[in-house]
Motif scaffolding. Structure first.
Motif, short mmCIF file in Angstrom:
data_model
loop_
_atom_site.label_atom_id
_atom_site.label_comp_id
_atom_site.label_asym_id
_atom_site.label_seq_id
_atom_site.Cartn_x
_atom_site.Cartn_y
_atom_site.Cartn_z
N GLN A 188 0.83 -1.20 0.00
CA GLN A 188 0.00 0.00 0.00
C GLN A 188 0.87 1.25 0.00
O GLN A 188 1.73 1.43 0.86
CB GLN A 188 -0.92 0.01 1.23
N ILE A 189 0.62 2.13 -0.97
CA ILE A 189 1.36 3.40 -1.07
C ILE A 189 0.61 4.47 -0.28
O ILE A 189 -0.61 4.60 -0.39
CB ILE A 189 1.49 3.84 -2.53
N SER A 190 1.35 5.26 0.49
CA SER A 190 0.77 6.37 1.25
C SER A 190 1.64 7.60 1.09
O SER A 190 2.85 7.50 0.88
CB SER A 190 0.66 6.01 2.74
N THR A 191 1.01 8.76 1.20
CA THR A 191 1.74 10.03 1.12
C THR A 191 1.11 11.02 2.09
O THR A 191 -0.10 10.96 2.33
CB THR A 191 1.72 10.56 -0.34
N PRO A 192 1.90 11.91 2.69
CA PRO A 192 1.37 12.86 3.68
C PRO A 192 0.27 13.75 3.13
O PRO A 192 0.24 14.06 1.92
CB PRO A 192 2.60 13.67 4.08
N ASP A 193 -0.60 14.17 4.04
CA ASP A 193 -1.78 14.94 3.63
C ASP A 193 -1.72 16.42 3.99
O ASP A 193 -2.60 17.18 3.58
CB ASP A 193 -3.03 14.33 4.27
N SER A 194 -0.72 16.86 4.73
CA SER A 194 -0.69 18.26 5.15
C SER A 194 0.74 18.79 5.22
O SER A 194 1.70 18.03 5.25
CB SER A 194 -1.36 18.42 6.52
N HIS A 195 0.84 20.12 5.22
CA HIS A 195 2.12 20.82 5.25
C HIS A 195 2.99 20.44 4.05
O HIS A 195 4.20 20.26 4.17
CB HIS A 195 2.88 20.54 6.55
N ILE A 196 2.34 20.32 2.89
CA ILE A 196 3.07 19.91 1.69
C ILE A 196 2.71 20.80 0.50
O ILE A 196 1.64 21.42 0.46
CB ILE A 196 2.78 18.45 1.30
N LEU A 197 3.60 20.82 -0.48
CA LEU A 197 3.30 21.40 -1.77
C LEU A 197 2.62 20.33 -2.61
O LEU A 197 3.05 19.17 -2.61
CB LEU A 197 4.58 21.86 -2.47
N MET A 198 1.57 20.71 -3.31
CA MET A 198 0.89 19.76 -4.19
C MET A 198 1.71 19.61 -5.47
O MET A 198 1.51 20.32 -6.46
CB MET A 198 -0.52 20.25 -4.50
N GLY A 199 2.67 18.71 -5.44
CA GLY A 199 3.60 18.55 -6.54
C GLY A 199 2.94 18.04 -7.81
O GLY A 199 2.00 17.23 -7.77
N ILE A 200 3.43 18.52 -8.94
CA ILE A 200 2.89 18.08 -10.23
C ILE A 200 3.32 16.65 -10.54
O ILE A 200 2.51 15.82 -10.99
CB ILE A 200 3.34 19.03 -11.36
N THR A 201 4.58 16.33 -10.28
CA THR A 201 5.02 14.95 -10.46
C THR A 201 4.29 14.04 -9.49
O THR A 201 3.88 12.92 -9.86
CB THR A 201 6.55 14.84 -10.26
N ARG A 202 4.13 14.47 -8.25
CA ARG A 202 3.34 13.72 -7.26
C ARG A 202 1.96 13.39 -7.81
O ARG A 202 1.48 12.24 -7.70
CB ARG A 202 3.21 14.55 -5.98
N LYS A 203 1.32 14.38 -8.40
CA LYS A 203 -0.03 14.21 -8.94
C LYS A 203 -0.08 13.10 -9.99
O LYS A 203 -0.98 12.24 -9.98
CB LYS A 203 -0.49 15.54 -9.56
N HIS A 204 0.91 13.09 -10.88
CA HIS A 204 0.89 12.10 -11.96
C HIS A 204 1.36 10.73 -11.49
O HIS A 204 0.87 9.70 -12.00
CB HIS A 204 1.73 12.61 -13.13
N ILE A 205 2.25 10.68 -10.53
CA ILE A 205 2.64 9.39 -9.94
C ILE A 205 1.43 8.76 -9.24
O ILE A 205 1.20 7.54 -9.35
CB ILE A 205 3.80 9.58 -8.94
N MET A 206 0.64 9.57 -8.56
CA MET A 206 -0.55 9.04 -7.89
C MET A 206 -1.56 8.49 -8.89
O MET A 206 -2.21 7.48 -8.64
CB MET A 206 -1.18 10.14 -7.02
N LYS A 211 -4.07 3.56 -6.53
CA LYS A 211 -4.55 3.56 -5.15
C LYS A 211 -3.46 4.06 -4.21
O LYS A 211 -2.54 3.32 -3.84
CB LYS A 211 -4.99 2.15 -4.75
N VAL A 212 -3.56 5.32 -3.84
CA VAL A 212 -2.62 5.93 -2.90
C VAL A 212 -3.42 6.54 -1.76
O VAL A 212 -4.37 7.29 -1.99
CB VAL A 212 -1.77 7.02 -3.58
N LEU A 213 -3.04 6.20 -0.54
CA LEU A 213 -3.70 6.79 0.63
C LEU A 213 -3.04 8.13 0.95
O LEU A 213 -1.82 8.20 1.12
CB LEU A 213 -3.59 5.86 1.84
N ILE A 214 -3.84 9.18 1.03
CA ILE A 214 -3.36 10.51 1.42
C ILE A 214 -3.76 10.69 2.88
O ILE A 214 -4.95 10.83 3.19
CB ILE A 214 -3.97 11.60 0.54
N ARG A 215 -2.79 10.66 3.77
CA ARG A 215 -3.12 10.59 5.20
C ARG A 215 -1.93 11.06 6.05
O ARG A 215 -0.81 11.22 5.53
CB ARG A 215 -3.46 9.15 5.57
N PRO A 216 -2.17 11.28 7.34
CA PRO A 216 -1.04 11.58 8.23
C PRO A 216 -0.09 10.37 8.30
O PRO A 216 -0.55 9.23 8.38
CB PRO A 216 -1.72 11.83 9.58
#
Length: 273
Positions: A188-206, A211-216
């Motif tokens: 399961q892939i997870s990535t932080p949900d706060s105090h972050i820049l909404m990266g463009i590469t991040r967006k396309h990797i997701m 299925k990526v969990l965006i969570r603390p």
């Protein structure tokens, strides 16, 4: 840096670009920027970068006196004039000159064309090391020019043979200084949900991962992850195999990260060739 840039409302020699010494971008470190890549002379994910740049200008109260269409035309002209097949485009909007030398003023727009070097292949094959740093970027959702802390802190990275840092606060991780951060546990892939820049590469990797969990995410579970990786415009996707003195997983790039990297490379080809 390539020979031609956009400044003072026109394409000029890059070496002639200048900024007022009392611009709050200089004396207060207040401004915004964004950075995108060209692939086969095509600006990759251009619309998404322009979305973020225009939104950043609005959120920081810095006037941006160019339309989306005008920005696209300038960028295309710079790509052609600099013969920028594979490189970078940096958009910078300074905080401007104001009467009190503190509040945002009329910002000055610069757009630069740059040579771009990716990390050596060894880092993709062996993974990288991050150092933890207790910090949260101010107004993290905006790509500001304020990098004072990581620039200062970077002096210790070389001695530690580290690529970058991993920000954390109150036991929770957020991002790297110039990249987004992901972990993998039991597939399961997870990535932080706060105090972050909404990266463009991040967006396309997701999107590629589905299925990526965006969570603390806590620092403790990060250190016990099976895999970790960072994503950014200038790195694409880099596996993280060590954080401080702790190996992540088996200390080697994991199958999830490597698979996503290959999928991202294929996406680039589909869009730009």
């Amino acid at each position: 840096m390539k020979p031609f840039c956009f400044a003072d409302g026109q394409i000029i020699s890059t070496e002639k670009a200048s900024i007022h010494p009392m611009d709050v971008g200089l004396i207060r470190g207040y401004g915004i920027f964004d950075f995108l890549r060209t692939v086969n002379f095509q600006p990759l994910f251009l619309e998404h970068y322009l979305d973020r740049f225009i939104a950043s200008a609005e959120k920081t109260f810095i006037p941006l006196e160019y339309s989306r269409a005008e920005l696209k035309a300038i960028i295309q002209e710079l790509i052609e004039k600099n013969h920028l097949k594979e490189g970078g485009i940096r958009m910078v909007l300074s905080g401007g000159v104001s009467k009190n030398h503190f509040s945002p003023g009329k910002g000055k727009l610069f757009i630069f064309a740059e040579t771009l070097l990716f990390p050596p292949m060894e880092k993709y094959e062996k993974g990288i090391k991050l150092l933890t740093l207790e910090y949260v970027r101010p107004i993290a959702e905006i790509k500001t020019t304020n990098y004072a802390l990581p620039v200062w802190d970077s002096m210790r990275w070389k001695d530690a043979e580290a690529e970058d840092v991993l920000y954390h606060l109150n036991g929770m991780v957020s991002e790297s200084s110039r990249s987004n951060f992901f972990i993998v546990k039991d597939g399961q892939i997870s990535t932080p949900d706060s105090h972050i820049l909404m990266g463009i590469t991040r967006k396309h990797i997701m999107k590629l991962a589905c299925k990526v969990l965006i969570r603390p995410i806590s620092l403790a579970e990060t250190l016990n992850a099976d895999e970790a990786f960072i994503t950014s415009t200038t790195k694409k996707l880099l596996p993280v195999t060590q954080i401080d003195d702790r190996e992540i997983g088996n200390g080697k790039p994991g199958p999830v990260a490597l698979d996503l990297l290959e999928k991202f490379k294929l996406l680039e080809k589909e869009l730009c060739f």
